[in-house]
Design an enzyme around this catalytic site. Structure first.
Site, PDB file in Angstrom:
ATOM      1  N   ASP A  23       8.564   6.810   7.361  1.00 50.17           N
ATOM      2  CA  ASP A  23       9.793   6.504   6.631  1.00 50.17           C
ATOM      3  C   ASP A  23      11.032   6.679   7.506  1.00 50.17           C
ATOM      4  O   ASP A  23      10.962   7.242   8.610  1.00 50.17           O
ATOM      5  CB  ASP A  23       9.915   7.388   5.369  1.00 50.17           C
ATOM      6  CG  ASP A  23       9.534   8.844   5.624  1.00 50.17           C
ATOM      7  OD1 ASP A  23       9.625   9.283   6.791  1.00 50.17           O
ATOM      8  OD2 ASP A  23       9.142   9.539   4.682  1.00 50.17           O
ATOM      9  N   ASN A  50       6.909  18.443  -4.391  1.00 51.49           N
ATOM     10  CA  ASN A  50       6.619  17.717  -5.636  1.00 51.49           C
ATOM     11  C   ASN A  50       5.415  16.786  -5.493  1.00 51.49           C
ATOM     12  O   ASN A  50       5.167  15.961  -6.353  1.00 51.49           O
ATOM     13  CB  ASN A  50       7.860  16.928  -6.094  1.00 51.49           C
ATOM     14  CG  ASN A  50       8.279  15.865  -5.081  1.00 51.49           C
ATOM     15  OD1 ASN A  50       7.614  15.655  -4.073  1.00 51.49           O
ATOM     16  ND2 ASN A  50       9.380  15.190  -5.346  1.00 51.49           N
ATOM     17  N   HIS A  65       4.990  14.532  -3.111  1.00 49.78           N
ATOM     18  CA  HIS A  65       5.249  13.219  -2.504  1.00 49.78           C
ATOM     19  C   HIS A  65       4.592  13.101  -1.130  1.00 49.78           C
ATOM     20  O   HIS A  65       4.360  14.105  -0.453  1.00 49.78           O
ATOM     21  CB  HIS A  65       6.759  12.896  -2.443  1.00 49.78           C
ATOM     22  CG  HIS A  65       7.537  13.618  -1.397  1.00 49.78           C
ATOM     23  ND1 HIS A  65       8.895  13.772  -1.454  1.00 49.78           N
ATOM     24  CD2 HIS A  65       7.164  14.237  -0.240  1.00 49.78           C
ATOM     25  CE1 HIS A  65       9.311  14.426  -0.390  1.00 49.78           C
ATOM     26  NE2 HIS A  65       8.291  14.715   0.353  1.00 49.78           N
ATOM     27  N   GLU A 103       7.825   9.224  -4.128  1.00 49.12           N
ATOM     28  CA  GLU A 103       8.086  10.330  -5.051  1.00 49.12           C
ATOM     29  C   GLU A 103       7.180  10.200  -6.279  1.00 49.12           C
ATOM     30  O   GLU A 103       6.602   9.135  -6.514  1.00 49.12           O
ATOM     31  CB  GLU A 103       9.558  10.275  -5.478  1.00 49.12           C
ATOM     32  CG  GLU A 103      10.545  10.384  -4.322  1.00 49.12           C
ATOM     33  CD  GLU A 103      10.669  11.792  -3.751  1.00 49.12           C
ATOM     34  OE1 GLU A 103       9.757  12.618  -3.950  1.00 49.12           O
ATOM     35  OE2 GLU A 103      11.676  12.066  -3.088  1.00 49.12           O
TER      36      GLU A 103
HETATM   37  P1  PGA Z   1       8.445  19.316   5.377  1.00 49.12           P
HETATM   38  O1  PGA Z   1       8.373  17.909   4.632  1.00 49.12           O
HETATM   39  O2  PGA Z   1       7.413  19.274   6.436  1.00 49.12           O
HETATM   40  O3  PGA Z   1       9.825  19.385   5.911  1.00 49.12           O
HETATM   41  O4  PGA Z   1       8.160  20.346   4.338  1.00 49.12           O
HETATM   42  C1  PGA Z   1       7.152  17.367   4.234  1.00 49.12           C
HETATM   43  C2  PGA Z   1       7.382  16.209   3.291  1.00 49.12           C
HETATM   44  O5  PGA Z   1       8.390  16.223   2.550  1.00 49.12           O
HETATM   45  O6  PGA Z   1       6.556  15.297   3.279  1.00 49.12           O
END
Ligand code: PGA
Length: 224
Positions: free
Chosen positions: A67, A137, A139, A144
């Site tokens: 992304d 969450n 995702h 999401e």
């Molecule tokens: P993080 O993000 O490694 O910063 O916790 C992971 C994600 O949101 O997929």
């Protein structure tokens, strides 16, 4: 799906780096799916270390990131392009021409970025190994909760929780984007192998739902 439980974040990163190394040994021109975020930093450090001691080379590798934010320039230090250059690409021997993110150029229609990105992945022969994290969450990428399990690369609005989780990385005066272009869930599932790294207590609930819960769009990672 194989679940590997390890003692700490360093061991998670080391295991991830070992798996990447094993892939590159048999397939030096592998197509990697890459991710940004805090979890991946330790993995990139380990991979850079392996590259420095000549254990691994990325010369023939191409990569597709999950992304990219929509609305900030690639040279903005907050962009995922800048993160990837800083934390990984500028420290290894990868040819940056072969590193892709779903970036929307100024003046380009963001709706067209998704299908173009899908085509590029297809033209590269598909992703051999997709590396990613998981949001608190559930995702994956910026898919999401409630994202279609059949989704493809497209523009998504970040949920309030993701926006808040990421706000720690932005200063008060910096613009924090609410939109991103992300590979879809179906795009991710097309990868021949997927390696999801999760560390820290705040991910425990999401990991439990992913592994033990039903397949549900409310926990996108459950599709794995
Ligand atoms: P993080 O993000 O490694 O910063 O916790 C992971 C994600 O949101 O997929």
């Amino acid at each position: 799906m194989e679940v590997i439980i390890l003692k700490n974040a360093e061991k998670v990163a080391a295991t991830g780096a070992r798996l990447v190394g094993e892939l590159l040994r048999v397939r030096p021109a592998a197509v990697l799916g890459l991710a940004t975020g805090g979890t991946q930093l330790a993995l990139y450090r380990q991979l850079v270390e392996r590259y420095r001691i000549n254990k691994i080379s990325f010369r023939q590798v191409s990569s597709f990131n999950l992304d990219e934010y929509l609305g900030i320039a690639a040279d903005n230090p907050q962009s995922y392009r800048a993160y990837m250059d800083r934390e990984f690409f500028d420290r290894i021997d990868i040819d940056k021409k072969n590193t892709y993110l779903p970036y929307c150029e100024e003046g380009q229609n963001p709706i067209l970025v998704g299908p173009c990105y899908e085509q590029k992945i297809h033209d590269a022969g598909g992703i051999d190994l997709q590396i990613m994290g998981i949001g608190a969450n559930g995702h994956i990428g910026f898919n999401e909760p409630s994202s279609s399990l059949g989704s493809r690369t497209r523009v998504k609005t970040l949920t309030r929780q993701t926006f808040k989780d990421n706000s720690r990385l932005f200063s008060e005066t910096e613009f924090q984007p609410k939109l991103a272009i992300t590979m879809g869930i179906a795009t991710i599932m097309d990868a021949r192998k997927i390696l999801l790294l999760a560390t820290g207590e705040n991910k425990a609930g999401a990991v439990s739902k992913m592994v033990e819960g039903p397949v549900s769009a409310m926990c996108p990672a459950s599709v794995l």
